[in-house]
Design a protein around this motif. Sequence first.
Motif, PDB file in Angstrom:
ATOM      1  N   LEU A  65       0.824  -0.968   0.031  1.00  0.00           N
ATOM      2  CA  LEU A  65       0.068  -0.022   0.055  1.00  0.00           C
ATOM      3  C   LEU A  65       0.908   1.240   0.015  1.00  0.00           C
ATOM      4  O   LEU A  65       1.237   1.855   1.094  1.00  0.00           O
ATOM      5  N   PRO A  66       1.518   1.726  -1.275  1.00  0.00           N
ATOM      6  CA  PRO A  66       2.473   2.848  -1.466  1.00  0.00           C
ATOM      7  C   PRO A  66       1.757   4.103  -1.252  1.00  0.00           C
ATOM      8  O   PRO A  66       1.868   4.755  -2.188  1.00  0.00           O
ATOM      9  N   ILE A  67       1.240   4.352  -0.089  1.00  0.00           N
ATOM     10  CA  ILE A  67       0.665   5.680  -0.012  1.00  0.00           C
ATOM     11  C   ILE A  67       1.929   6.767   0.190  1.00  0.00           C
ATOM     12  O   ILE A  67       2.576   6.751   1.036  1.00  0.00           O
ATOM     13  N   VAL A  68       1.808   7.782  -0.731  1.00  0.00           N
ATOM     14  CA  VAL A  68       2.887   8.885  -0.645  1.00  0.00           C
ATOM     15  C   VAL A  68       2.208  10.115  -0.181  1.00  0.00           C
ATOM     16  O   VAL A  68       2.739  10.970   0.425  1.00  0.00           O
ATOM     17  N   GLU A  69       0.747  10.416  -0.112  1.00  0.00           N
ATOM     18  CA  GLU A  69       0.240  11.599   0.264  1.00  0.00           C
ATOM     19  C   GLU A  69      -1.261  11.318   0.566  1.00  0.00           C
ATOM     20  O   GLU A  69      -1.878  10.444   0.041  1.00  0.00           O
ATOM     21  N   LYS A  70      -1.743  11.907   1.673  1.00  0.00           N
ATOM     22  CA  LYS A  70      -3.212  11.951   1.698  1.00  0.00           C
ATOM     23  C   LYS A  70      -3.782  13.302   2.460  1.00  0.00           C
ATOM     24  O   LYS A  70      -2.663  13.996   2.907  1.00  0.00           O
ATOM     25  N   GLY A  71      -4.885  13.535   2.451  1.00  0.00           N
ATOM     26  CA  GLY A  71      -5.600  14.678   3.088  1.00  0.00           C
ATOM     27  C   GLY A  71      -7.129  14.749   2.704  1.00  0.00           C
ATOM     28  O   GLY A  71      -7.698  13.811   2.309  1.00  0.00           O
TER      29      GLY A  71
END
Length: 136
Positions: A65-71
């Motif tokens: 789960l290569p999450i690099v950004e969230k918001g």
Amino acid sequence: MKKVLRFNYLLYSIFLCFGCSTQASSIVGDWSLIEKNTGCPYSILFRKNGVYEILNDCYGFDPKLPIVEKGRFYIGNNEISFTKREIFSEYNFLGSNGLSSVKILSLNDKELVISVCSGVNNKCSIDRLIKRSLKK
């Protein structure tokens, strides 16, 4: 005269909100970059509750789960605005020039075309994304 102006303003407000609502509901889903020549393609997951996640296999720390950004995201004036951004890697989707939105050039049930301006000299690129089906 005031009644007519108020009525016209009310109609304008309803149609304006209806358009935003339609775009917001159309954008919900999992979108992946179409261009095959990109070395590190990204995907964006837009959720109904206004939360987004950007994933990128090259820069994410977790290979599953290569999450690099969230918001959070908001739709208005044919733009997607990103707020409360949390960036987890050196990959910065909007670059380091302080921008917080992308322009929607086209949106339908299957394809999203956006203009992403980032980096030095505010260089813009046109990104075409396709909606993937979500597993239930």
